[in-house]
Scaffold this motif. Structure first.
Motif, mmCIF file in Angstrom:
data_model
loop_
_atom_site.group_PDB
_atom_site.id
_atom_site.type_symbol
_atom_site.label_atom_id
_atom_site.label_comp_id
_atom_site.label_asym_id
_atom_site.label_seq_id
_atom_site.Cartn_x
_atom_site.Cartn_y
_atom_site.Cartn_z
ATOM 1 N N ALA A 258 29.445 4.516 -18.309
ATOM 2 C CA ALA A 258 28.435 5.538 -18.037
ATOM 3 C C ALA A 258 29.133 6.841 -17.666
ATOM 4 O O ALA A 258 29.975 6.874 -16.784
ATOM 5 N N THR A 259 28.791 7.885 -18.374
ATOM 6 C CA THR A 259 29.341 9.198 -18.048
ATOM 7 C C THR A 259 28.188 10.144 -17.778
ATOM 8 O O THR A 259 27.160 10.085 -18.434
ATOM 9 N N GLY A 260 28.381 10.980 -16.816
ATOM 10 C CA GLY A 260 27.349 11.933 -16.453
ATOM 11 C C GLY A 260 27.368 13.136 -17.361
ATOM 12 O O GLY A 260 28.233 13.286 -18.222
ATOM 13 N N ALA A 261 26.401 13.970 -17.134
ATOM 14 C CA ALA A 261 26.280 15.186 -17.925
ATOM 15 C C ALA A 261 26.813 16.368 -17.134
ATOM 16 O O ALA A 261 26.720 16.394 -15.908
ATOM 17 N N PRO A 262 27.384 17.332 -17.828
ATOM 18 C CA PRO A 262 27.831 18.535 -17.123
ATOM 19 C C PRO A 262 26.631 19.328 -16.606
ATOM 20 O O PRO A 262 25.501 19.123 -17.041
ATOM 21 N N LEU A 263 26.916 20.219 -15.687
ATOM 22 C CA LEU A 263 25.864 21.114 -15.211
ATOM 23 C C LEU A 263 25.274 21.884 -16.383
ATOM 24 O O LEU A 263 25.997 22.228 -17.328
ATOM 25 N N PRO A 264 23.988 22.195 -16.327
ATOM 26 C CA PRO A 264 23.428 23.088 -17.339
ATOM 27 C C PRO A 264 24.189 24.420 -17.315
ATOM 28 O O PRO A 264 24.699 24.821 -16.256
ATOM 29 N N PRO A 265 24.276 25.114 -18.446
ATOM 30 C CA PRO A 265 25.077 26.348 -18.525
ATOM 31 C C PRO A 265 24.761 27.382 -17.446
ATOM 32 O O PRO A 265 25.684 27.984 -16.883
ATOM 33 N N ALA A 266 23.508 27.606 -17.141
ATOM 34 C CA ALA A 266 23.167 28.614 -16.124
ATOM 35 C C ALA A 266 23.678 28.191 -14.747
ATOM 36 O O ALA A 266 24.213 29.017 -13.991
ATOM 37 N N SER A 267 23.543 26.920 -14.427
ATOM 38 C CA SER A 267 24.037 26.417 -13.136
ATOM 39 C C SER A 267 25.558 26.459 -13.092
ATOM 40 O O SER A 267 26.145 26.816 -12.068
ATOM 41 N N ARG A 268 26.205 26.113 -14.208
ATOM 42 C CA ARG A 268 27.668 26.157 -14.245
ATOM 43 C C ARG A 268 28.164 27.588 -14.051
ATOM 44 O O ARG A 268 29.155 27.822 -13.347
ATOM 45 N N HIS B 113 40.203 22.454 -5.315
ATOM 46 C CA HIS B 113 39.636 21.263 -4.674
ATOM 47 C C HIS B 113 38.161 21.102 -5.041
ATOM 48 O O HIS B 113 37.714 20.002 -5.395
ATOM 49 N N LEU B 114 37.408 22.187 -4.948
ATOM 50 C CA LEU B 114 35.973 22.104 -5.226
ATOM 51 C C LEU B 114 35.691 21.824 -6.698
ATOM 52 O O LEU B 114 34.702 21.171 -7.030
ATOM 53 N N LEU B 115 36.558 22.281 -7.595
ATOM 54 C CA LEU B 115 36.393 21.941 -9.013
ATOM 55 C C LEU B 115 36.587 20.447 -9.240
ATOM 56 O O LEU B 115 35.884 19.844 -10.061
ATOM 57 N N LYS B 116 37.512 19.844 -8.512
ATOM 58 C CA LYS B 116 37.696 18.384 -8.622
ATOM 59 C C LYS B 116 36.447 17.658 -8.138
ATOM 60 O O LYS B 116 36.010 16.680 -8.745
ATOM 61 N N LYS B 117 35.874 18.148 -7.051
ATOM 62 C CA LYS B 117 34.646 17.529 -6.552
ATOM 63 C C LYS B 117 33.502 17.719 -7.537
ATOM 64 O O LYS B 117 32.708 16.805 -7.753
ATOM 65 N N LEU B 118 33.435 18.895 -8.164
ATOM 66 C CA LEU B 118 32.409 19.133 -9.167
ATOM 67 C C LEU B 118 32.572 18.174 -10.343
ATOM 68 O O LEU B 118 31.587 17.584 -10.805
ATOM 69 N N ASP B 119 33.789 18.003 -10.818
ATOM 70 C CA ASP B 119 34.035 17.068 -11.915
ATOM 71 C C ASP B 119 33.555 15.667 -11.559
ATOM 72 O O ASP B 119 32.934 14.982 -12.368
ATOM 73 N N TYR B 120 33.847 15.233 -10.341
ATOM 74 C CA TYR B 120 33.419 13.911 -9.889
ATOM 75 C C TYR B 120 31.893 13.819 -9.895
ATOM 76 O O TYR B 120 31.318 12.861 -10.416
ATOM 77 N N LEU B 121 31.228 14.811 -9.299
ATOM 78 C CA LEU B 121 29.764 14.794 -9.224
ATOM 79 C C LEU B 121 29.127 14.834 -10.604
ATOM 80 O O LEU B 121 28.125 14.152 -10.852
ATOM 81 N N GLU B 122 29.693 15.634 -11.504
ATOM 82 C CA GLU B 122 29.176 15.676 -12.875
ATOM 83 C C GLU B 122 29.372 14.329 -13.559
ATOM 84 O O GLU B 122 28.491 13.863 -14.289
ATOM 85 N N LYS C 157 29.274 11.488 -12.304
ATOM 86 C CA LYS C 157 28.287 10.546 -11.774
ATOM 87 C C LYS C 157 26.858 11.036 -12.016
ATOM 88 O O LYS C 157 25.910 10.397 -11.574
ATOM 89 N N ASP C 158 26.719 12.181 -12.692
ATOM 90 C CA ASP C 158 25.419 12.782 -12.985
ATOM 91 C C ASP C 158 24.614 13.028 -11.697
ATOM 92 O O ASP C 158 23.432 12.728 -11.632
ATOM 93 N N LEU C 159 25.288 13.580 -10.691
ATOM 94 C CA LEU C 159 24.664 13.788 -9.386
ATOM 95 C C LEU C 159 24.255 15.230 -9.110
ATOM 96 O O LEU C 159 23.621 15.492 -8.081
ATOM 97 N N VAL C 160 24.637 16.154 -9.992
ATOM 98 C CA VAL C 160 24.285 17.552 -9.759
ATOM 99 C C VAL C 160 23.726 18.198 -11.020
ATOM 100 O O VAL C 160 24.199 17.952 -12.117
ATOM 101 N N LYS C 161 22.712 19.026 -10.813
ATOM 102 C CA LYS C 161 22.116 19.802 -11.899
ATOM 103 C C LYS C 161 21.965 21.271 -11.549
ATOM 104 O O LYS C 161 21.656 22.085 -12.408
ATOM 105 N N THR C 162 22.152 21.603 -10.267
ATOM 106 C CA THR C 162 21.970 22.986 -9.827
ATOM 107 C C THR C 162 23.132 23.396 -8.921
ATOM 108 O O THR C 162 23.841 22.546 -8.369
ATOM 109 N N ALA C 163 23.278 24.690 -8.734
ATOM 110 C CA ALA C 163 24.297 25.209 -7.822
ATOM 111 C C ALA C 163 24.009 24.753 -6.396
ATOM 112 O O ALA C 163 24.931 24.420 -5.647
ATOM 113 N N GLU C 164 22.738 24.702 -6.023
ATOM 114 C CA GLU C 164 22.381 24.244 -4.678
ATOM 115 C C GLU C 164 22.810 22.790 -4.463
ATOM 116 O O GLU C 164 23.320 22.445 -3.391
#
Length: 127
Positions: free
Chosen positions: A17-27, A59-68, A70-77
């Motif tokens: 299972a692979t998650g999806a990247p943030l939508p372009p506007a959120s990224r 560091h935060l980019l690594k965390k973003l990669d992890y969250l993406e 796992k499909d855990l983030v869709k927005t900047a918030e």
């Protein structure tokens, strides 16, 4: 034994299972936030140590990669709340310290910067 081997083979061959990247506007918003952090001259505190903006960004980019992944983030918030506000290891909040100012929690600093990013984008977009 055959059932165990069959189950093992099926498990190993099952799609990962692979998650999806943030939508372009959120990224774009997250990238703008991390660029602001990196170029701000502010320091970033993680687990008791202060880091330069470039290190914080990495560091935060690594965390973003992890969250993406796992499909855990869709927005900047969601990124701020789930990845950029505190340590998943220690549970301690991250801090941002800018010259001449007291440190603030990174969530507060990043949310204020996100509002500035959005205001700047709204002001520059055609009506």
């Amino acid at each position: 034994m055959r059932t165990v081997l069959t189950s093992l083979v099926l498990f190993l061959l099952a799609p990962v299972a692979t998650g999806a990247p943030l939508p372009p506007a959120s990224r774009a918003e997250v990238d703008a936030l991390l660029t602001r952090l990196q170029s701000s001259g502010c320091e970033f505190n993680r687990n008791g140590s202060w880091y330069a903006g470039a290190d914080a960004r990495a560091h935060l980019l690594k965390k973003l990669d992890y969250l993406e992944g796992k499909d855990l983030v869709k927005t900047a918030e969601q990124f701020i709340e789930q990845g950029a506000s505190g340590s998943s290891m220690s549970g301690k909040p991250y801090l941002v310290r800018c010259a001449g100012k007291a440190p603030v929690e990174s969530a507060q600093w990043l949310k204020a910067e996100l509002q500035a990013v959005r205001s700047a984008r709204a002001a520059s977009s055609p009506r």
